[in-house]
Design an enzyme around this catalytic site. Structure first.
Site, short mmCIF file in Angstrom:
data_model
loop_
_atom_site.label_atom_id
_atom_site.label_comp_id
_atom_site.label_asym_id
_atom_site.label_seq_id
_atom_site.Cartn_x
_atom_site.Cartn_y
_atom_site.Cartn_z
N ASP A 60 0.85 -1.18 0.00
CA ASP A 60 0.00 0.00 0.00
C ASP A 60 0.90 1.24 0.00
O ASP A 60 0.95 1.99 0.97
CB ASP A 60 -0.91 -0.02 1.23
CG ASP A 60 -2.05 0.98 1.12
OD1 ASP A 60 -2.19 1.60 0.04
OD2 ASP A 60 -2.79 1.14 2.10
N PHE A 93 -12.30 -1.93 3.37
CA PHE A 93 -11.43 -1.26 4.34
C PHE A 93 -11.63 -1.81 5.74
O PHE A 93 -12.73 -2.15 6.13
CB PHE A 93 -11.68 0.24 4.32
CG PHE A 93 -11.02 0.96 3.17
CD1 PHE A 93 -10.72 0.30 2.00
CD2 PHE A 93 -10.71 2.30 3.27
CE1 PHE A 93 -10.10 0.96 0.94
CE2 PHE A 93 -10.08 2.98 2.23
CZ PHE A 93 -9.79 2.31 1.06
N THR A 137 -12.68 0.52 -4.64
CA THR A 137 -12.12 0.94 -3.36
C THR A 137 -13.16 1.70 -2.53
O THR A 137 -14.30 1.88 -2.97
CB THR A 137 -10.87 1.81 -3.59
OG1 THR A 137 -10.23 2.06 -2.34
CG2 THR A 137 -11.22 3.12 -4.26
N GLU A 140 -5.94 5.09 -9.98
CA GLU A 140 -7.27 5.58 -9.60
C GLU A 140 -7.82 6.64 -10.53
O GLU A 140 -7.11 7.55 -10.97
CB GLU A 140 -7.21 6.14 -8.17
CG GLU A 140 -8.57 6.48 -7.61
CD GLU A 140 -8.63 6.23 -6.12
OE1 GLU A 140 -9.62 6.66 -5.52
OE2 GLU A 140 -7.73 5.61 -5.56
N LYS A 196 -8.86 1.81 -10.69
CA LYS A 196 -9.41 1.91 -9.33
C LYS A 196 -10.53 2.95 -9.29
O LYS A 196 -10.34 4.10 -9.70
CB LYS A 196 -8.28 2.30 -8.37
CG LYS A 196 -8.50 1.96 -6.93
CD LYS A 196 -7.20 2.21 -6.16
CE LYS A 196 -7.34 1.84 -4.70
NZ LYS A 196 -6.10 2.17 -3.95
#
Length: 315
Positions: free
Chosen positions: A17, A174, A152, A92, A128
């Site tokens: 990450d 998450f 996400t 993203e 993403k």
């Protein structure tokens, strides 16, 4: 005894990450995942200094806008990272497009084309998108075109179920942000076996395996290695460098917690737009954290644009 990280890699695909080149080289993850916050940090690193200066100068000469240059820099970082991992790099889509399906699809196609121009095939990239209704619909279109997507800012089973119905390649539920929300409301910390973030990902994993759903579950947003170890066996886990280092330094027996064989047999649900929005609205945590996450990603994107504007003005 092997390190906890080595043991984890035997049961779970480990993703970094981070956009830190040095950390990726040292920790050797399978994939690396990015968001605007990580791209902003990456562009401030010495490893990217030459590339940033070159692309900004080229963009200025070509009369490109700060937004266009930001996209070029994002792809530039992605190209560098794609050379370091055997798997994929998540890239993203602009958070401001989270509620616009058509614009999200157009942006994703442009990113894939930009990667192709630099010799990086779509098979090395995840697009993403935020797990809004519109983001999920965009992913459905892109998946149909052969572009795999990573959804996400996912905080609830309703989002996960909708992603499964859309045939999304990968989701990032998450953990830490869910735990943070409940800790703030209840004024206490949680033991790992009652941790709301851990329990949420376990439920989503169970739902997918119970129903033979092929979408990859990648737990994300960890606050400590206890949360990571409580999800050992999950398809993938995206973990920050500091936690990866902690796991590498630790040498204790790691038990596999999640396996497809232990799925409970949860029944599959199908959600239309109204049912999806109602379920999301009924979950205060998920509603608040999804909205907050989109705002925060956009805030970092705006910082990036401002930095580019300042560099252009400085000449």
């Amino acid at each position: 005894m092997a390190s906890s990280l080595s043991q984890l890699r035997e049961m779970t695909t480990v993703v970094a990450d981070t956009g830190d080149v040095n950390a990726i080289r040292a920790l050797k993850p399978f994939d690396c995942t990015t968001n605007p916050s990580l791209i902003l940090k990456a562009l401030q690193m010495p490893a990217f200094e030459e590339m940033v200066a070159r692309e900004i100068e080229a963009g200025k000469s070509a009369g490109k806008s700060p937004l266009e240059i930001a996209d070029v820099l994002t792809v530039g970082v992605g190209v560098e990272l794609a050379q370091l991992v055997p798997g994929r790099v998540s890239t993203e889509v602009d958070a401001r497009l989270s509620f616009d399906t058509d614009a999200s699809v157009a942006k994703a196609r442009a990113l894939i084309a930009a990667y192709a121009e630099r010799g990086v095939d779509r098979d090395k990239i995840f697009i993403k998108l935020a797990a809004t209704w519109e983001g999920i619909r965009a992913a459905e279109i892109l998946q149909g075109e052969g572009t795999d997507c990573n959804l996400t800012l996912l905080f609830t089973l309703a989002q996960a179920a909708a992603c499964a119905d859309a045939g999304v390649a990968l989701i990032s539920p998450f953990v830490g942000r869910i735990t943070d929300w409940h800790s703030a409301r209840e004024g206490r910390a949680f033991e790992v076996e009652e941790d709301p973030g851990v329990l949420s990902v376990r439920e989503i994993y169970d739902y997918y395996k119970s129903n033979g759903i092929e979408t990859i579950v990648m737990g994300a947003s960890f606050r400590n290695i206890g949360q990571v170890k409580a999800l050992a066996g999950c398809d993938r886990l995206t973990i920050s460098p500091n936690l990866l280092e902690e796991l590498e330094a630790e040498e204790t027996k790691l038990e596999q917690v999640l396996t497809p064989q232990n799925a409970s047999g949860m029944k599959r649900i199908t959600l239309d737009e109204a049912a999806f929005r109602w379920r999301l609205n009924a979950d205060a945590m998920a509603t608040e954290k999804l909205s907050e996450g989109i705002r925060n990603f956009d805030a970092d994107h705006q910082k990036l644009l401002k930095g580019i504007e300042e560099r252009l003005a400085a000449g």
